[in-house]
Motif scaffolding. Structure first.
Motif, PDB file in Angstrom:
ATOM      1  N   TYR A  90       0.852  -1.195   0.000  1.00 27.37           N
ATOM      2  CA  TYR A  90       0.000   0.000   0.000  1.00 27.37           C
ATOM      3  C   TYR A  90       0.885   1.241   0.000  1.00 27.37           C
ATOM      4  O   TYR A  90       1.590   1.517   0.979  1.00 27.37           O
ATOM      5  N   MET A  91       0.846   1.985  -1.085  1.00 25.24           N
ATOM      6  CA  MET A  91       1.663   3.194  -1.238  1.00 25.24           C
ATOM      7  C   MET A  91       0.834   4.280  -1.906  1.00 25.24           C
ATOM      8  O   MET A  91       1.343   5.070  -2.699  1.00 25.24           O
ATOM      9  N   GLY A  92      -0.443   4.323  -1.596  1.00 28.24           N
ATOM     10  CA  GLY A  92      -1.368   5.179  -2.315  1.00 28.24           C
ATOM     11  C   GLY A  92      -1.610   6.520  -1.676  1.00 28.24           C
ATOM     12  O   GLY A  92      -0.718   7.367  -1.576  1.00 28.24           O
ATOM     13  N   HIS A  93      -2.814   6.725  -1.217  1.00 32.79           N
ATOM     14  CA  HIS A  93      -3.205   8.024  -0.688  1.00 32.79           C
ATOM     15  C   HIS A  93      -2.723   8.213   0.744  1.00 32.79           C
ATOM     16  O   HIS A  93      -2.243   7.282   1.387  1.00 32.79           O
ATOM     17  N   TYR A 436      -0.495  -0.681  -4.600  1.00 35.07           N
ATOM     18  CA  TYR A 436      -1.478   0.366  -4.874  1.00 35.07           C
ATOM     19  C   TYR A 436      -0.766   1.699  -4.829  1.00 35.07           C
ATOM     20  O   TYR A 436      -0.254   2.125  -3.785  1.00 35.07           O
ATOM     21  N   THR A 437      -0.676   2.355  -5.989  1.00 34.32           N
ATOM     22  CA  THR A 437      -0.066   3.672  -6.091  1.00 34.32           C
ATOM     23  C   THR A 437      -1.086   4.630  -6.691  1.00 34.32           C
ATOM     24  O   THR A 437      -2.149   4.211  -7.153  1.00 34.32           O
ATOM     25  N   THR A 438      -0.756   5.899  -6.705  1.00 33.28           N
ATOM     26  CA  THR A 438      -1.630   6.890  -7.322  1.00 33.28           C
ATOM     27  C   THR A 438      -0.832   7.656  -8.366  1.00 33.28           C
ATOM     28  O   THR A 438       0.295   7.292  -8.706  1.00 33.28           O
ATOM     29  N   SER A 439      -1.405   8.709  -8.871  1.00 29.70           N
ATOM     30  CA  SER A 439      -0.736   9.541  -9.870  1.00 29.70           C
ATOM     31  C   SER A 439      -1.143  10.990  -9.650  1.00 29.70           C
ATOM     32  O   SER A 439      -2.087  11.283  -8.912  1.00 29.70           O
ATOM     33  N   THR A 440      -0.423  11.892 -10.300  1.00 27.35           N
ATOM     34  CA  THR A 440      -0.755  13.304 -10.178  1.00 27.35           C
ATOM     35  C   THR A 440      -0.262  14.051 -11.414  1.00 27.35           C
ATOM     36  O   THR A 440       0.600  13.555 -12.146  1.00 27.35           O
ATOM     37  N   ALA A 441      -0.826  15.210 -11.632  1.00 30.67           N
ATOM     38  CA  ALA A 441      -0.370  16.083 -12.719  1.00 30.67           C
ATOM     39  C   ALA A 441       0.507  17.174 -12.110  1.00 30.67           C
ATOM     40  O   ALA A 441       0.096  17.859 -11.166  1.00 30.67           O
ATOM     41  N   ILE A 442       1.716  17.314 -12.639  1.00 27.30           N
ATOM     42  CA  ILE A 442       2.656  18.317 -12.158  1.00 27.30           C
ATOM     43  C   ILE A 442       3.015  19.233 -13.312  1.00 27.30           C
ATOM     44  O   ILE A 442       3.723  18.837 -14.243  1.00 27.30           O
ATOM     45  N   ARG A 443       2.461  20.445 -13.251  1.00 25.52           N
ATOM     46  CA  ARG A 443       2.680  21.439 -14.303  1.00 25.52           C
ATOM     47  C   ARG A 443       2.443  20.859 -15.695  1.00 25.52           C
ATOM     48  O   ARG A 443       3.256  20.995 -16.608  1.00 25.52           O
ATOM     49  N   GLY A 444       1.329  20.158 -15.802  1.00 25.61           N
ATOM     50  CA  GLY A 444       0.899  19.637 -17.087  1.00 25.61           C
ATOM     51  C   GLY A 444       1.471  18.290 -17.467  1.00 25.61           C
ATOM     52  O   GLY A 444       1.094  17.733 -18.499  1.00 25.61           O
ATOM     53  N   GLU A 445       2.349  17.742 -16.623  1.00 32.23           N
ATOM     54  CA  GLU A 445       2.968  16.458 -16.918  1.00 32.23           C
ATOM     55  C   GLU A 445       2.425  15.382 -15.972  1.00 32.23           C
ATOM     56  O   GLU A 445       2.154  15.649 -14.801  1.00 32.23           O
ATOM     57  N   VAL A 450       3.673   7.996  -5.069  1.00 33.25           N
ATOM     58  CA  VAL A 450       3.496   7.098  -3.938  1.00 33.25           C
ATOM     59  C   VAL A 450       3.535   7.911  -2.651  1.00 33.25           C
ATOM     60  O   VAL A 450       4.241   8.916  -2.556  1.00 33.25           O
ATOM     61  N   THR A 451       2.738   7.488  -1.697  1.00 31.62           N
ATOM     62  CA  THR A 451       2.823   8.019  -0.341  1.00 31.62           C
ATOM     63  C   THR A 451       3.099   6.828   0.550  1.00 31.62           C
ATOM     64  O   THR A 451       2.250   5.937   0.695  1.00 31.62           O
ATOM     65  N   LEU A 452       4.289   6.770   1.106  1.00 31.14           N
ATOM     66  CA  LEU A 452       4.729   5.607   1.878  1.00 31.14           C
ATOM     67  C   LEU A 452       4.186   5.724   3.301  1.00 31.14           C
ATOM     68  O   LEU A 452       4.750   6.427   4.139  1.00 31.14           O
ATOM     69  N   MET A 453       3.079   5.035   3.551  1.00 29.38           N
ATOM     70  CA  MET A 453       2.363   5.154   4.828  1.00 29.38           C
ATOM     71  C   MET A 453       2.563   3.957   5.748  1.00 29.38           C
ATOM     72  O   MET A 453       2.221   4.009   6.920  1.00 29.38           O
ATOM     73  N   ASN A 454       3.080   2.847   5.211  1.00 29.91           N
ATOM     74  CA  ASN A 454       3.206   1.628   6.010  1.00 29.91           C
ATOM     75  C   ASN A 454       4.636   1.502   6.533  1.00 29.91           C
ATOM     76  O   ASN A 454       5.568   1.301   5.759  1.00 29.91           O
ATOM     77  N   PRO A 455       4.844   1.600   7.846  1.00 27.39           N
ATOM     78  CA  PRO A 455       6.197   1.528   8.392  1.00 27.39           C
ATOM     79  C   PRO A 455       6.848   0.159   8.235  1.00 27.39           C
ATOM     80  O   PRO A 455       8.049   0.011   8.480  1.00 27.39           O
ATOM     81  N   LEU A 456       6.069  -0.851   7.821  1.00 27.44           N
ATOM     82  CA  LEU A 456       6.627  -2.179   7.601  1.00 27.44           C
ATOM     83  C   LEU A 456       7.109  -2.366   6.164  1.00 27.44           C
ATOM     84  O   LEU A 456       7.757  -3.364   5.846  1.00 27.44           O
TER      85      LEU A 456
END
Length: 480
Positions: A90-93, A436-445, A450-456
């Motif tokens: 889990y590396m999503g939201h 599970y990852t997500t995506s984003t738009a950064i200045r049109g690209e 990933v948001t690394l939320m699991n300490p394991l």
């Protein structure tokens, strides 16, 4: 005297202590078995994504079933058809990988059903909020006498803080149409939404451009402020991000504080995600200057490992007028104008607010601040480690060097459209379900995120993700 209970048999059984005890143990065993399986059997599927129509069909059929069932049976079905936050993949939201103890505090909250509306309905809860808020305020360097409470989420927290800033600004209600705020163009959407809910016009939400690190350009604050004043606007608050949601950038709170003090305007910090860095000796430098703010929020349900929604709203001492919402409810309290921290509904938009503070109070009491330090250090270190792994790969590139556990990057193909290739990779990762990852738009690209939320989660999972990305890219470039 009642002699027959057959008429109310279902109701009485539902309240049966014996039935509850038996079923509760089964549900706890299901949770414990999943935890053990995740931690001992390595990485397994994080998500088995079904189409919305498939999920609806399954649950419609399940709901219509006339066969008997139990909570434990339903629990197994629910978990089978849901994403697994505790998976190392889990590396999503920015949703907490909750501490197991909060499954038990959730049960306590649900059973007690106390709320913080008025003192009598939440005697322990209101006092626990006071204790935790005072502790947090001290950590942030706020002045003695700082106040606050817990709200249901960051959006509610930002709205509440902005309403407070407006009330404390001294601007009369007849001039509210002139009010304006200043905020980074990378700020969370909840800030703009809160402003619009308050009736602030879109053109009075002054968005300041960001630098190459996606932090607010503090060198532009003065010119943007002067233009706003020249246009007849009354800027009453400036908001700093700690950190931004998309890429995890931290604004320079020290310089924002200097600007706010110069013009005697409110200074609010949205620390929903990154505010927890205050517990880390290694990373709290990211929050330098936060002690100069008038208010801040931090989500317990992100980096502080509780279930949602639970957000601390903290006001620095001497920077707040009470009665932001001027509630008049004689059936709740006789004194409409006093502070009365023990009557929480006086200071929030919420009335029947659950005692989510029990989660945080219990974590602090059982594990101390040290567990937060370890979690922040582990996850932020993991973000830096992942960034270094990406830099070593000739077919990968970072958007920016991360300063938190949010990492934005992308695969660089030998040929073809880089944005389209990464969109296909994102889709393939979701279909595969290992990560599970997500995506984003950064200045049109387009970037993977990933948001690394699991300490394991560890190096093995990070390298495994890069391998999955490469496999998805090869599948796209070499279809069978």
């Amino acid at each position: 005297m009642r002699t027959s209970t057959s008429k109310n048999e279902i109701l009485l059984n539902a309240y049966s202590a014996d039935c509850f005890k038996k079923e509760a143990q089964k549900v706890i065993d299901i949770i414990a078995n999943e935890l053990e399986n995740i931690q001992t059997n390595g990485l397994q599927n994080t998500i088995d994504r079904k189409l919305p129509e498939e999920q609806l069909a399954f649950w419609s059929e399940e709901f219509a079933s006339t066969g008997s069932t139990s909570l434990s049976q339903l629990s197994e079905k629910i978990m089978e058809h849901s994403i697994h936050f505790h998976s190392k993949g889990y590396m999503g939201h920015q949703v907490a990988v909750t501490l197991p103890v909060t499954a038990l505090t959730s049960a306590l909250i649900g059973y007690m059903n106390n709320c913080t509306t008025v003192y009598e309905l939440g005697m322990a809860g209101n006092a626990m909020e006071k204790v935790v808020i005072s502790h947090m305020a001290e950590k942030y360097g706020y002045d003695k006498g700082a106040t606050g409470f817990v709200a249901s989420g960051g959006s509610m927290g930002n709205l509440t803080a902005l309403v407070t800033a407006r009330t404390s600004s001294g601007v009369e209600e007849k001039d509210y149409h002139r009010l304006a705020i200043m905020v980074s163009e990378e700020a969370h959407y909840s800030v703009e939404r809160a402003a619009k809910i308050m009736g602030i016009a879109s053109e009075n939400i002054i968005k300041i451009p960001t630098d190459k690190s996606f932090a607010i350009r503090t060198d532009l604050l003065e010119s943007y402020y002067e233009k706003a004043v020249a246009d007849g606007k009354t800027v009453f608050c400036v908001i700093g991000c700690a950190c931004t949601t998309s890429v995890g950038a931290h604004d320079n709170l020290e310089q924002i504080g200097t600007f706010a003090e110069k013009h005697n305007i409110g200074f609010h910090v949205d620390g929903a995600h990154g505010g927890a860095a205050i517990f880390s000796e290694k990373y709290k430098y990211l929050l330098k200057g936060i002690e100069r703010s008038d208010s801040l929020i931090v989500d317990f349900h992100k980096m502080m490992m509780t279930p949602p929604l639970s957000t601390a709203v903290i006001y620095n001492a001497g920077h707040r007028k009470i009665n932001e919402f001027s509630p008049k409810a004689a059936y709740l309290w006789q004194d409409q104008l006093s502070e009365e921290w023990w009557n929480s509904a006086k200071h929030t938009l919420e009335c029947t607010k659950p005692l989510t503070i029990i989660h945080t109070y219990a974590i602090m009491r059982l594990y101390g601040d040290e567990i937060y330090r370890q979690n922040v250090d582990t996850l932020y270190d993991l973000g830096k480690e992942f960034a270094e792994l990406i830099k070593e790969e000739p077919d990968m590139e970072l958007a920016i060097d991360p300063c938190s556990n949010i990492v934005c990057f992308r695969y660089v193909p030998d040929h073809g459209n880089i944005n389209e290739t990464n969109k296909i990779i994102a889709e393939e990762l979701l279909k595969d379900g290992t990560y599970y990852t997500t995506s984003t738009a950064i200045r049109g690209e387009f970037y993977l995120r990933v948001t690394l939320m699991n300490p394991l989660t560890d190096t093995e999972e990070l390298t495994g993700l890069l391998q999955k990305i490469r496999e998805a890219a090869n599948k796209h470039n070499n279809p069978e």
